[in-house]
Motif scaffolding. Sequence first.
Motif, mmCIF file in Angstrom:
data_model
loop_
_atom_site.group_PDB
_atom_site.id
_atom_site.type_symbol
_atom_site.label_atom_id
_atom_site.label_comp_id
_atom_site.label_asym_id
_atom_site.label_seq_id
_atom_site.Cartn_x
_atom_site.Cartn_y
_atom_site.Cartn_z
ATOM 1 N N PRO A 118 18.069 2.376 5.788
ATOM 2 C CA PRO A 118 18.430 1.086 6.381
ATOM 3 C C PRO A 118 18.104 1.009 7.874
ATOM 4 N N ASP A 119 17.842 -0.193 8.343
ATOM 5 C CA ASP A 119 17.651 -0.402 9.771
ATOM 6 C C ASP A 119 18.903 0.044 10.523
ATOM 7 N N GLY A 120 18.704 0.648 11.667
ATOM 8 C CA GLY A 120 19.833 1.051 12.489
ATOM 9 C C GLY A 120 20.385 2.426 12.178
ATOM 10 N N VAL A 121 19.855 3.101 11.166
ATOM 11 C CA VAL A 121 20.282 4.469 10.870
ATOM 12 C C VAL A 121 19.545 5.424 11.797
ATOM 13 N N SER A 122 20.297 6.270 12.490
ATOM 14 C CA SER A 122 19.714 7.190 13.463
ATOM 15 C C SER A 122 19.505 8.581 12.868
ATOM 16 N N GLY A 123 18.494 9.272 13.347
ATOM 17 C CA GLY A 123 18.291 10.672 13.016
ATOM 18 C C GLY A 123 17.349 10.958 11.870
ATOM 19 N N ALA A 124 16.796 9.917 11.226
ATOM 20 C CA ALA A 124 15.955 10.147 10.047
ATOM 21 C C ALA A 124 14.699 10.941 10.373
ATOM 22 N N SER A 125 14.144 10.739 11.564
ATOM 23 C CA SER A 125 12.887 11.411 11.908
ATOM 24 C C SER A 125 13.031 12.925 11.982
ATOM 25 N N SER A 126 14.253 13.404 12.159
ATOM 26 C CA SER A 126 14.467 14.859 12.211
ATOM 27 C C SER A 126 14.188 15.536 10.882
ATOM 28 N N TYR A 127 14.130 14.734 9.803
ATOM 29 C CA TYR A 127 13.899 15.299 8.478
ATOM 30 C C TYR A 127 12.496 15.004 7.956
ATOM 31 N N GLU A 128 11.613 14.618 8.846
ATOM 32 C CA GLU A 128 10.222 14.396 8.475
ATOM 33 C C GLU A 128 9.399 15.652 8.733
ATOM 34 N N VAL A 129 8.639 16.064 7.749
ATOM 35 C CA VAL A 129 7.743 17.211 7.874
ATOM 36 C C VAL A 129 6.378 16.783 7.340
ATOM 37 N N ASP A 130 5.373 16.846 8.190
ATOM 38 C CA ASP A 130 4.005 16.448 7.815
ATOM 39 C C ASP A 130 3.970 15.046 7.221
ATOM 40 N N GLY A 131 4.736 14.144 7.816
ATOM 41 C CA GLY A 131 4.714 12.747 7.406
ATOM 42 C C GLY A 131 5.549 12.393 6.193
ATOM 43 N N ALA A 132 6.223 13.355 5.613
ATOM 44 C CA ALA A 132 7.062 13.102 4.434
ATOM 45 C C ALA A 132 8.533 13.295 4.794
ATOM 46 N N GLN A 133 9.408 12.556 4.116
ATOM 47 C CA GLN A 133 10.848 12.610 4.354
ATOM 48 C C GLN A 133 11.473 13.581 3.352
ATOM 49 N N TYR A 134 12.172 14.594 3.863
ATOM 50 C CA TYR A 134 12.751 15.599 2.974
ATOM 51 C C TYR A 134 14.278 15.598 2.959
ATOM 52 N N ALA A 135 14.887 14.734 3.743
ATOM 53 C CA ALA A 135 16.337 14.560 3.731
ATOM 54 C C ALA A 135 16.632 13.269 4.475
ATOM 55 N N VAL A 136 17.878 12.801 4.374
ATOM 56 C CA VAL A 136 18.295 11.603 5.100
ATOM 57 C C VAL A 136 19.590 11.917 5.846
ATOM 58 N N PRO A 137 19.821 11.281 6.990
ATOM 59 C CA PRO A 137 21.033 11.557 7.766
ATOM 60 C C PRO A 137 22.213 10.703 7.315
ATOM 61 N N TYR A 138 23.378 11.319 7.156
ATOM 62 C CA TYR A 138 24.582 10.535 6.883
ATOM 63 C C TYR A 138 25.478 10.480 8.118
ATOM 64 N N ARG A 139 25.268 11.414 9.051
ATOM 65 C CA ARG A 139 26.005 11.367 10.303
ATOM 66 C C ARG A 139 25.056 11.723 11.448
ATOM 67 N N GLN A 140 25.362 11.217 12.623
ATOM 68 C CA GLN A 140 24.537 11.487 13.793
ATOM 69 C C GLN A 140 25.461 11.649 14.995
ATOM 70 N N ASP A 141 25.794 12.879 15.277
ATOM 71 C CA ASP A 141 26.628 13.153 16.438
ATOM 72 C C ASP A 141 25.782 13.164 17.701
ATOM 73 N N SER A 142 26.398 12.764 18.788
ATOM 74 C CA SER A 142 25.762 12.798 20.096
ATOM 75 C C SER A 142 26.751 13.386 21.091
ATOM 76 N N TRP A 143 26.240 14.045 22.101
ATOM 77 C CA TRP A 143 27.113 14.674 23.091
ATOM 78 C C TRP A 143 27.579 13.650 24.111
ATOM 79 N N VAL A 144 28.879 13.696 24.376
ATOM 80 C CA VAL A 144 29.529 12.776 25.304
ATOM 81 C C VAL A 144 30.449 13.587 26.213
ATOM 82 N N LEU A 145 31.113 12.897 27.138
ATOM 83 C CA LEU A 145 32.048 13.555 28.049
ATOM 84 C C LEU A 145 33.470 13.153 27.684
ATOM 85 N N PHE A 146 34.265 14.108 27.200
ATOM 86 C CA PHE A 146 35.684 13.895 26.970
ATOM 87 C C PHE A 146 36.419 14.097 28.292
#
Length: 417
Positions: A118-146
């Motif tokens: 879906p549009d707006g889902v982050s992190g999908a490109s991390s699972y691309e290898v040689d132009g093919a998708q081998y997994a999909v992201p269900y969560r995308q953590d990012s570092w912040v300041l607590f």
Amino acid sequence: MKRKLVVAVGIAAVASLALAACSGDSTPEESTGPVTLTLSGWSLDTTPEFQVLADGFEAATGNKIELKEYDAAEYNTLLTADLSAGAGPDIITQKEVKYVPVLVDSDQLVDVSDVKIPDGVSGASSYEVDGAQYAVPYRQDSWVLFYNKALFDEAGVDYPDGSWTWDDFDAAAKALTTADHFGVYEHRWQSTTQGFANAQWDGDIFSGDYDYMSELYERRIAREDAGYEMDFAESSANSPSYQGEFGKQNAAMLPMGSWFVATLISQQASGEADDFEWGIAPIPQRDSSTIDNPVTFGDPTGFGINAAIDDAKLEAAKEFLAYSMSEDAASALASIGITPSNTSEAVAAAYFAVDGAPSDDLSKFTWSTHDTYPENPTSAQTAEVQTVLGTMHNEILTRAKTVDQAIKDAAAAFGAL
């Protein structure tokens, strides 16, 4: 990779989610179910996201998910052993992105390029290898300041306002330090320094040139030497947890991944952490040019499909991957304090409605607006290079070598790979 607030597919339509084939517009036939799939996970008693997704998928499709638990610390080792023995789960949770190319090279993952992201889902490109998708992201953590609002108030220091650079961070660490607590706690992981350098200085860990990391290392050493944060050697010797250092108010600030939100809420509710008001702010920036869209880092967590899966289960497994990225799955994850890959307005509302979550505008901005660069770029070299950089990290912060010498030696070690 900007996190955008968009609307994605709902749970009522999950069973008929389009799986657009990469070779055309055709859609694979759906499973005739019910089907039972196995899914790998870890620390199931304290990591409820797996059961939440399993329950939601069953409610949406009638298909069942059985969870297969692995030890969190040995997850990749134990999973690899099961896969090699033909005993792996149907759906493989990708705990660390750097191992994805290893599984692909071993022909252990299904090409899932036909699963619509879906549009707006982050992190999908991390699972691309040689132009093919081998997994999909269900969560995308990012570092912040607590940050601990009570300790800021005690010190008379203004809360972060979203405009901080590393100069502001250093000044706050100094002003917040007392005999009772440090201004900041930075955990022992190499990512606590290198991740920000890679993201904000446009670093390339495969270049062999790591001079761009020197500024953040020099700043960290200066804070340690001044007593504004715990010395790395002391932290290594005593192994304090970052949860305890912040939760027990031993430090006023904590750079950490957004996954800590759920943990902190839970620990305050149980009494394991002290009761104090806190918030999250964008991580300090290299300069003011990225204040409106802060730059940080973080890897997604995703799902792939075991290449040895029974053919009769394949379409159901793809349906699960599609469901895991849907707005309804994301809202369910957000309701337990997990940062999903899909952050629509409805998902954001669910996230900040959690009892104990911060409610201020800056925390909401921090969660939804940023450019998140991968901690572990997807490459067959990543694991080896991160080992080299881990050695460099330890050498610098134990003072075994100067920053310049450790960087020079890391470049030489990279060249020998």
